[in-house]
Design a protein around this motif. Sequence first.
Motif, PDB file in Angstrom:
ATOM      1  N   THR A  91       0.936  -1.079   0.004  1.00 49.76           N
ATOM      2  CA  THR A  91      -0.086  -0.014   0.176  1.00 49.76           C
ATOM      3  C   THR A  91       0.804   1.300  -0.168  1.00 49.76           C
ATOM      4  OG1 THR A  91      -1.756  -1.177   1.333  1.00 49.76           O
ATOM      5  CG2 THR A  91      -1.716   1.110   1.147  1.00 49.76           C
ATOM      6  N   LYS A  92       1.902   1.236   0.893  1.00 51.23           N
ATOM      7  CA  LYS A  92       2.599   2.597   1.064  1.00 51.23           C
ATOM      8  C   LYS A  92       3.517   2.652  -0.166  1.00 51.23           C
ATOM      9  CE  LYS A  92       6.294   5.083   3.521  1.00 51.23           C
ATOM     10  NZ  LYS A  92       7.255   5.072   2.435  1.00 51.23           N
ATOM     11  N   TYR A  93       3.919   1.766  -0.800  1.00 54.10           N
ATOM     12  CA  TYR A  93       4.867   1.875  -1.964  1.00 54.10           C
ATOM     13  C   TYR A  93       4.030   2.088  -3.013  1.00 54.10           C
ATOM     14  CZ  TYR A  93       8.415  -0.919   0.444  1.00 54.10           C
ATOM     15  OH  TYR A  93       9.498  -1.356   1.322  1.00 54.10           O
ATOM     16  N   SER A  94       2.813   1.954  -3.186  1.00 50.68           N
ATOM     17  CA  SER A  94       1.888   2.235  -4.226  1.00 50.68           C
ATOM     18  C   SER A  94       1.484   3.632  -4.118  1.00 50.68           C
ATOM     19  CB  SER A  94       0.588   1.290  -4.300  1.00 50.68           C
ATOM     20  OG  SER A  94       1.107  -0.066  -4.389  1.00 50.68           O
ATOM     21  N   ILE A  95       1.194   4.063  -3.081  1.00 48.96           N
ATOM     22  CA  ILE A  95       0.768   5.428  -2.708  1.00 48.96           C
ATOM     23  C   ILE A  95       2.051   6.254  -3.166  1.00 48.96           C
ATOM     24  CG2 ILE A  95      -0.155   7.266  -1.202  1.00 48.96           C
ATOM     25  CD1 ILE A  95      -1.684   5.303   0.378  1.00 48.96           C
ATOM     26  N   ASP A  96       3.249   5.846  -2.565  1.00 53.10           N
ATOM     27  CA  ASP A  96       4.331   6.813  -2.799  1.00 53.10           C
ATOM     28  C   ASP A  96       4.858   6.876  -4.090  1.00 53.10           C
ATOM     29  OD1 ASP A  96       5.514   7.309  -0.493  1.00 53.10           O
ATOM     30  OD2 ASP A  96       6.419   5.412   0.042  1.00 53.10           O
ATOM     31  N   TYR A  97       4.599   5.768  -4.993  1.00 53.35           N
ATOM     32  CA  TYR A  97       4.519   5.970  -6.480  1.00 53.35           C
ATOM     33  C   TYR A  97       3.608   7.103  -7.055  1.00 53.35           C
ATOM     34  CZ  TYR A  97       5.821   4.982 -11.325  1.00 53.35           C
ATOM     35  OH  TYR A  97       5.925   4.983 -12.743  1.00 53.35           O
ATOM     36  N   TYR A  98       2.535   6.831  -6.646  1.00 55.52           N
ATOM     37  CA  TYR A  98       1.156   7.930  -7.084  1.00 55.52           C
ATOM     38  C   TYR A  98       2.004   9.216  -6.860  1.00 55.52           C
ATOM     39  CZ  TYR A  98      -2.660  11.052  -6.416  1.00 55.52           C
ATOM     40  OH  TYR A  98      -3.552  12.092  -6.435  1.00 55.52           O
ATOM     41  N   VAL A  99       2.550   9.661  -5.678  1.00 57.69           N
ATOM     42  CA  VAL A  99       3.030  10.802  -5.416  1.00 57.69           C
ATOM     43  C   VAL A  99       3.970  11.357  -6.204  1.00 57.69           C
ATOM     44  CG1 VAL A  99       4.202  12.114  -3.607  1.00 57.69           C
ATOM     45  CG2 VAL A  99       2.382  10.614  -2.931  1.00 57.69           C
ATOM     46  N   LEU A 100       4.996  10.315  -6.445  1.00 65.87           N
ATOM     47  CA  LEU A 100       6.122  10.727  -7.489  1.00 65.87           C
ATOM     48  C   LEU A 100       5.558  11.226  -8.906  1.00 65.87           C
ATOM     49  CD1 LEU A 100       9.080  10.826  -8.276  1.00 65.87           C
ATOM     50  CD2 LEU A 100       9.028   8.103  -8.407  1.00 65.87           C
ATOM     51  N   LEU A 101       4.587  10.211  -9.479  1.00 67.09           N
ATOM     52  CA  LEU A 101       3.837  10.779 -10.519  1.00 67.09           C
ATOM     53  C   LEU A 101       3.476  11.945 -10.615  1.00 67.09           C
ATOM     54  CD1 LEU A 101       2.412   7.280 -11.197  1.00 67.09           C
ATOM     55  CD2 LEU A 101       4.037   8.258 -12.848  1.00 67.09           C
ATOM     56  N   LYS A 102       2.704  12.365  -9.639  1.00 69.91           N
ATOM     57  CA  LYS A 102       1.988  13.942  -9.432  1.00 69.91           C
ATOM     58  C   LYS A 102       3.057  14.796  -9.259  1.00 69.91           C
ATOM     59  CE  LYS A 102      -2.008  14.367  -9.430  1.00 69.91           C
ATOM     60  NZ  LYS A 102      -2.772  14.642 -10.658  1.00 69.91           N
ATOM     61  N   GLU A 103       4.193  14.465  -8.699  1.00 72.05           N
ATOM     62  CA  GLU A 103       5.177  15.629  -8.533  1.00 72.05           C
ATOM     63  C   GLU A 103       5.841  15.586  -9.989  1.00 72.05           C
ATOM     64  OE1 GLU A 103       6.707  16.538  -4.424  1.00 72.05           O
ATOM     65  OE2 GLU A 103       4.710  17.029  -5.639  1.00 72.05           O
ATOM     66  N   MET A 104       6.196  14.465 -10.466  1.00 77.11           N
ATOM     67  CA  MET A 104       6.498  14.608 -11.872  1.00 77.11           C
ATOM     68  C   MET A 104       5.943  15.353 -12.953  1.00 77.11           C
ATOM     69  SD  MET A 104      10.068  13.487 -12.347  1.00 77.11           S
ATOM     70  CE  MET A 104      10.011  13.244 -14.087  1.00 77.11           C
ATOM     71  N   SER A 105       4.702  15.248 -12.785  1.00 79.46           N
ATOM     72  CA  SER A 105       3.587  15.863 -13.626  1.00 79.46           C
ATOM     73  C   SER A 105       3.750  17.345 -13.349  1.00 79.46           C
ATOM     74  CB  SER A 105       2.243  15.531 -13.163  1.00 79.46           C
ATOM     75  OG  SER A 105       1.188  16.409 -14.136  1.00 79.46           O
ATOM     76  N   TRP A 106       3.778  17.822 -12.066  1.00 85.45           N
ATOM     77  CA  TRP A 106       3.917  19.219 -11.772  1.00 85.45           C
ATOM     78  C   TRP A 106       5.256  19.824 -12.347  1.00 85.45           C
ATOM     79  CZ3 TRP A 106       7.506  21.670  -8.700  1.00 85.45           C
ATOM     80  CH2 TRP A 106       7.454  23.138  -8.467  1.00 85.45           C
ATOM     81  N   LEU A 107       6.358  19.068 -12.194  1.00 85.05           N
ATOM     82  CA  LEU A 107       7.623  19.361 -12.602  1.00 85.05           C
ATOM     83  C   LEU A 107       7.623  19.587 -14.277  1.00 85.05           C
ATOM     84  CD1 LEU A 107      10.810  20.051 -12.130  1.00 85.05           C
ATOM     85  CD2 LEU A 107      11.055  17.736 -12.548  1.00 85.05           C
TER      86      LEU A 107
END
Length: 727
Positions: free
Chosen positions: A431-447
């Motif tokens: 669960t945590k790793y999957s949410i962490d990857y979601y956060v990374l994707l959203k951060e990369m989208s912003w960047l």
Amino acid sequence: MIPALAAPSAVAAPIDVSGLNTSAWQSSVLGPSTADVHPVQVEGRGEVAHPQSLLKSHGPATTLTTKAGGPPASVLLDFGKEVGGTPYLDLTRVTGSPTLTLVTAEARQYIRTPASTTVSAAAASGSTQIPLASAGNLETGNTITFTPATGTPVTRTITGFDATARTVTVKPALPAALAAGTAVATSPGAPSSDESRGLAGVGGPDTFQPTGPGRLTGGFHGGFRFALLTVSSLGSVNLSSAGLDFQAFRATPADYQGWFLSSEDDLNRMWYSGAYTLQMNLKAPGLNGLPDARIYDGAKRDRSIWTGDLLVQIPTLLTSLGKAGATYVKSSLDVLLATQRADGAFPGSPDFSKRTSPAGSPLFYSNNYSGYGARAFIDYFRYTGDKAYLTAALPALRKELAYNDTFLSTDNLVVSNDRDYWQATQTGEVTKYSIDYYVLLKEMSWLERSVGSAALADGDDAKAEAVKTAVISKLWNPQLGAYGQSSAKPDVLVEDANALALQYGFVPEGKEAGVLAAMKSLWTPYGAIMGPGLQDPTGHTIEPFANGMETAGRFAVGDTTGALDLMKRTWGPMIDKKNPLYTGAFWEFKNSTGGVNRATASLAHGWAASPSVQLTEQLLGVKPVGAGYQSWSIAPHPGSVRWASGAVPTAYGTIKTEWTSDPRSGRFTLTVQAPEHTTGTITVPVGRTSVVTVNGRAGKDFGSGANSSGGYVTLTVPDGTSQIIVS
């Protein structure tokens, strides 16, 4: 319904901004005022004359004398809080041929190590010399206790020992025979260091053999509160002073570009303890044979860059020291870039082991930590607006994102036999790793939308939403009313995954209160445990890194009371000067009784500093929205706190703000000074019948730009000074 905006007044009332420039916070700064630091307390053991002279600049010399048959003379120097650098001793006289040893420790309990061994061969009644399996940590003058398998323990005094022959001499003689294998322990133990010298490349005992007057300078010690000086062989020395050349980042009030102050003293002390923790983690350029500046995870251990720690360290450092901190962040990110693998993975620690080189060697700790590395770059950009640096780094971040993508299952969940921050391997769809990857994707989208490709940003957003949908549909546990650890352990309630679920909107609508209650079941008087039965390899169950995730999650869903309660449970004992583990800095982890289980536990550890940035961004309410705060938001979560004020450095100047809150009357006043060429939103708490005024009147821009949600009104404001009053 948007609460009423007050009718325009004929003349706008003047805005009182005097509080925005308050200097009252300066007394909370923990850094030493000069680089020459002296102990604040001293204790002598054995034959020590005038030990208190070491606290003064005058008085009779402190004399330590070790004689045959007597205990080694020693002085324990207490600096009152965490310090780092090179200790020194000023000798005015040397008699005989004494050997001096100096050891350091963050906690007093670890500056001496008791012997723990056994009797190696039977000793007869009346014996005064007993053979031991080990002569380690013996010291003349200590007590030694022999505990037979049956019968009464016997305690004697050590009068001598032979390390080569592994024998100890005691008095008085033994009253009865001791069998081989009898357990042996001593008190208080022999001088020891709590530093991991091989890993950190620094620290360990300093040994001197002075022949006359002069200054003796020890090696570099990254973090300690206590130093124990012992005359470990026969002889005598006179000392005129003892101190430390402070070599961490020494921040005085003039060095703080950001600050925080509130009506609650414990919160204020937490903010400055977090800031001081980060200062103790900074390695100056040129120190320890390395030309560059670096952010280390801990002051004494590991003294390495760690990507997970950077997620807390970067915002804490940049909101307190501003540009001075940015130098350390950027050079640490450079080390990550230099050690990125061909497949795109960033090391969890690019400079971990110092056994062969001061520069260390990379440790590819986990896939999850690799993703943390990419997020560290994005955080640097968000807080500094350094577009050129992130544009150059963007290809490397895309490679890392592609690497992390390889761990997605066909169900859009992260599957990995991977380690996380508490050194345990998690399996299944985590669960945590999957949410962490979601956060990374959203951060990369912003960047990508800021410095890269809008098309790639769209793809990152789409993939992120697919991950979120999968987590909610496949990993939510209705029986727990919360998320389990993984598909392999669906019934294990975990703090971290549920904290992130609250923070990033993964909790099914209407289920937030249940998740908050489930997480509260993990609370202890000392903080929240990771989950039932979960612990790190040394038995620590409370991780401040994860507790920071939970306080962030609680703030995100409006549970300010719960966030501050947990903050005070976890970090309150760390700022208590009466706590034997107090260092003025924050600790790496805790056990179930609020202590630590090993000498090498770091008591000045950057990943624990989340209260500082959260008090700035959640309680005071100031967050970056656009890179470098070109756009920003101010959305305080006051809870029961009566007032808060502070400053936040940005690429465009300093944002200063203060607010006061009176829950009984419903009156809330917020004033902000924003730099030129920035814009932002201000969100204030309101009731159904509240009246909101902006700069003493209601302008049409505020009326058309206002929106209301969940007991708050949000207004769009320009740069300059704005004052919002809710009454």
